[in-house]
Design a protein around this motif. Structure first.
Motif, mmCIF file in Angstrom:
data_model
loop_
_atom_site.group_PDB
_atom_site.id
_atom_site.type_symbol
_atom_site.label_atom_id
_atom_site.label_comp_id
_atom_site.label_asym_id
_atom_site.label_seq_id
_atom_site.Cartn_x
_atom_site.Cartn_y
_atom_site.Cartn_z
ATOM 1 N N ALA A 192 26.057 -19.944 2.318
ATOM 2 C CA ALA A 192 26.978 -18.815 2.170
ATOM 3 C C ALA A 192 26.777 -18.148 0.814
ATOM 4 O O ALA A 192 26.792 -16.917 0.705
ATOM 5 N N TYR A 193 26.550 -18.958 -0.211
ATOM 6 C CA TYR A 193 26.346 -18.411 -1.550
ATOM 7 C C TYR A 193 25.058 -17.594 -1.607
ATOM 8 O O TYR A 193 24.994 -16.556 -2.262
ATOM 9 N N LYS A 243 25.579 -14.207 0.250
ATOM 10 C CA LYS A 243 26.652 -13.357 -0.259
ATOM 11 C C LYS A 243 26.100 -12.098 -0.915
ATOM 12 O O LYS A 243 26.574 -11.002 -0.673
ATOM 13 N N THR A 294 29.862 -7.794 9.518
ATOM 14 C CA THR A 294 29.415 -7.904 8.129
ATOM 15 C C THR A 294 30.306 -7.052 7.227
ATOM 16 O O THR A 294 30.708 -7.490 6.160
ATOM 17 N N ILE A 343 33.215 -19.796 4.952
ATOM 18 C CA ILE A 343 33.048 -19.791 3.509
ATOM 19 C C ILE A 343 32.569 -18.421 3.026
ATOM 20 O O ILE A 343 32.987 -17.944 1.975
ATOM 21 N N LEU A 344 31.732 -17.784 3.842
ATOM 22 C CA LEU A 344 31.263 -16.448 3.476
ATOM 23 C C LEU A 344 32.428 -15.464 3.398
ATOM 24 O O LEU A 344 32.532 -14.672 2.453
ATOM 25 N N ARG A 394 21.791 -12.994 8.076
ATOM 26 C CA ARG A 394 23.123 -13.357 8.569
ATOM 27 C C ARG A 394 23.127 -13.509 10.076
ATOM 28 O O ARG A 394 23.699 -14.446 10.613
ATOM 29 N N SER A 434 26.596 -25.596 3.954
ATOM 30 C CA SER A 434 27.232 -24.307 4.282
ATOM 31 C C SER A 434 27.600 -23.526 3.033
ATOM 32 O O SER A 434 27.436 -22.312 3.000
ATOM 33 N N ILE A 447 29.681 -21.863 7.644
ATOM 34 C CA ILE A 447 29.057 -20.825 6.820
ATOM 35 C C ILE A 447 29.881 -19.543 6.904
ATOM 36 O O ILE A 447 30.172 -18.894 5.897
ATOM 37 N N LEU A 448 30.284 -19.230 8.122
ATOM 38 C CA LEU A 448 31.052 -18.003 8.342
ATOM 39 C C LEU A 448 32.374 -18.027 7.582
ATOM 40 O O LEU A 448 32.731 -17.064 6.890
ATOM 41 N N THR A 484 36.510 -11.887 12.545
ATOM 42 C CA THR A 484 35.884 -13.208 12.590
ATOM 43 C C THR A 484 36.458 -14.049 13.724
ATOM 44 O O THR A 484 35.733 -14.612 14.540
#
Lengths: 306, 339
Positions: free
Chosen positions: A108-109, A112, B329, A203-204, A122, A104, A200-201, B247
């Motif tokens: 995410a990186y 970004k 986003t 950390i993003l 995404r 993740s 992922i969400l 979120t």
């Protein structure tokens, strides 16, 4: 001359700053506190009460017969599956969760920075979040991943299986246990990918909360990309990584695919509610201990800005 | 990259040779190209893994009976029909189920997000004696799933009695007064209001982490300007937490929509969509009677109808997700502090 007020039972005290802060904090969490007592602690105590009894459906509703520690003794000494499933799910968790987390952070990186088609990427990567929880995934696992032989459709599990890989690795002289481990992970890639949407969400979102000025300073100071990641990005997202780790552990343990969870649900469906509760409660005490250990280990290394 | 470092070294020695820089620039460009190449390869591969089940569902839901035995049909069916959706629509009693779901979902989601944010803020920013203990309990509530406490909860809502007022009345009338809340959306509203809804504890945890990362200067400024803690929360923290809010909103919507264990417990008549989907296989006889199928036919098309049903259940979620994607986003884009 000062007039004393006889009607004032409580003299008006001025609260100190610290007391005020505590009062406001308690006010903020009050709804949750009430809910905790009424809808969690009392039902939980009721559940524990059930585990010491044998429950029968009598004429006047539920009848309880006190049997002491019988259920617990049965679970840990006589039940053929429980201990086996418990240990296997803990060991599986120990290597699956780190993979999910690393994956993740990696994804995410990648997502970004701005690149062509980022929105599409995404959208795709959070797709599992929508489907992976709920009934649909069960249907998918039965039909798509082909554990269901009754369906007419040719099963397609072979796409995500790595039988050839094992043969290649064994022929290449890789130790057997190691090759088994790798093949196991490769076989689980589909599953793990599908499980990492939420992480992922999280950390993003954390990555986007890092102030840009930090990176500007780093560039001026002449930091490499590698250094930027380990000295700025990673410490800054460490609180979120802690959340993601704990989330992954819980997700793994409460998944319907988990063997112990399946036992719990099956026992409840067979009407052995007291035994199912016994399993559930012991199981979640174990999980709780694991999470506290993880929280202690990672929490020490977490960096908070304030 | 070593560019900055190399330039810096050269700069200190004041020997700034053009060749070095051009070499480095070339290297840097190569690195960028390779990175892009890797990125796109990776994304295409992952997209296949992630979209495969959906494509599979769509492909199967559109199949007619003739295609089931045709080995040449892999992805695109030869006889495309929408009949499976028609059957699924009838079996799920789709419009009604959607209505039931929304009645539960919309208020629940709004209440849940707001309450979780408030509690998370309380945990993040105020020091009081029992905070750590309560937070440990919160973690514990995340771990204990609904299954362990569902039967006592069921009894609680079957004979609902808020704060034991009913028992008090019972002292005077001789019979405790209780309300049956099953089959109404109220159990969900109540649970969410008291921060005990589906995965509420997790959202509280996420909000706490989020608020702990917010700079304190904002609140200090608000305090100096004469804001109390609640108005600080509403005016300063909530607008700044837009990213986290959106979120979490998405998560709450998804989990309420997909939840079937709790809904199946608390609803007997007005079933939401997800519960209907689990019952779809058992209700196949409905289309048997309506369309005059034999049981062999049902056996054949059963899985395809189920797949069509699955698609219909996730379709609203996908639509919400695609609409919300842009805001979503953008909300992630926003850095913690603006201006």
């Amino acid at each position: 001359m000062q007039r004393t007020n006889l009607f004032k039972i409580f003299p008006k005290r001025k609260l100190t700053l610290r007391q005020k802060e505590a009062l406001y904090g308690r006010l903020f969490i009050l709804p949750w506190l009430i809910g905790l007592v009424i809808f969690f602690i009392i039902p939980f105590i009721n559940s524990i009460y059930y585990t010491f009894h044998k429950i029968r459906l009598g004429d006047s509703g539920l009848e309880f017969e006190f049997i002491g520690w019988e259920n617990y003794i049965y679970a840990f000494t006589k039940d053929p599956d429980y201990l086996k499933n418990l240990t296997s799910s803990i060991t599986n968790m120990l290597y699956e969760v780190p993979i999910v987390i690393i994956f993740s952070v990696f994804v995410a990186y990648l997502l970004k920075d701005d690149f062509k088609g980022r929105t599409f990427a995404r959208t795709i990567f959070f797709f599992p979040v929508i489907i992976a929880s709920g009934v649909v995934i069960t249907v998918l696992k039965e039909n798509v991943l082909g554990s269901n032989t009754s369906s007419m459709v040719a099963s397609s599990t072979t796409i995500f299986k790595a039988e050839n890989l094992r043969a290649v690795m064994i022929n290449a002289g890789v130790p057997r246990w190691f090759s088994m481990y790798i093949v196991d992970i490769v076989n689980k890639i589909f599953d793990l990918t599908w499980r990492s949407g939420v992480q992922i969400l999280l950390i993003l979102a954390a990555l986007h909360n890092i102030p840009k000025s930090f990176y500007e300073v780093a560039i001026i100071e002449g930091a490499t990309e590698w250094e930027k990641f380990w000295k700025i990005t990673f410490p800054m997202i460490s609180p979120t990584i802690l959340v993601a780790v704990i989330y992954s552990i819980i997700d793994y343990f409460t998944d319907y695919g988990n063997q112990v969870m399946r036992m719990v649900v099956n026992q409840a469906n067979n009407g052995k509610f007291e035994y199912s509760t016994t399993l559930a409660i012991t199981y979640f005490l174990v999980v709780m201990i694991i999470i506290l250990i993880v929280n202690r280990i990672i929490g020490k290394r977490v960096v908070y800005l304030t | 990259m070593k560019v900055a470092r190399a330039i810096k070294i050269n700069y200190t020695f004041e020997k700034f040779r053009i060749t070095d820089v051009s070499k480095l620039v070339f290297k840097k460009n190569l690195f960028i190209v390779l990175k892009k190449l890797f990125l796109y390869t990776f994304i295409i591969c992952m997209s296949y893994i992630l979209l495969y089940p959906i494509l599979f569902l769509i492909s199967n839901a559109l199949r007619a009976k003739e295609d089931l035995f045709d080995p040449s049909v892999i992805w695109i069916p030869k006889h495309i029909t929408f009949k499976n959706f028609e059957y699924a629509n009838m079996l799920l009693s789709y419009p009604l189920a959607i209505k039931n779901t929304l009645i539960i979902l919309i208020p629940s989601v709004i209440i849940q997000t707001f309450i979780c944010m408030m509690v998370g803020y309380g945990f993040a920013r105020f020091r009081f004696a029992e905070r750590e203990l309560l937070f440990g309990i919160l973690l514990f509530t995340i771990i204990v799933p609904m299954q362990t406490i569902i039967v006592p909860l069921y009894m609680k809502f079957r004979y609902f009695d808020f704060l034991y007022i009913g028992k008090l009345i019972g002292i005077f009338t001789g019979k405790p007064m209780t309300i049956n809340l099953l089959d109404t959306p109220w159990p969900f509203y109540i649970l969410n209001f008291f921060g005990m809804g589906i995965r509420s504890s997790l959202y509280i945890f996420v909000f706490r982490q989020f608020f702990r990362n917010m700079p304190v200067e904002l609140e200090e400024a608000a305090k100096i300007d004469g804001c109390g803690p609640f108005s600080t929360f509403l005016r300063i923290m909530v607008p700044n937490a837009t990213g986290a809010i959106i979120t979490i909103l998405l998560f709450t919507i998804v989990w309420h929509w997909n939840d079937y264990y709790v809904s199946a417990m608390f609803c007997n008549e007005n079933l939401p969509v997800s519960v209907m989907l689990t019952a779809l296989n058992n209700r196949m006889s409905m289309i048997q009677d309506a369309y005059g199928f034999s049981s062999d036919d049902i056996y054949l098309i059963g899985s395809n109808v189920l797949e069509a049903g699955c698609l219909m259940v996730i379709l609203p979620l996908i639509i919400v997700y695609i609409i919300g994607q842009r805001y979503f986003t953008e909300s992630i884009e926003r850095t913690g502090i603006v201006g």
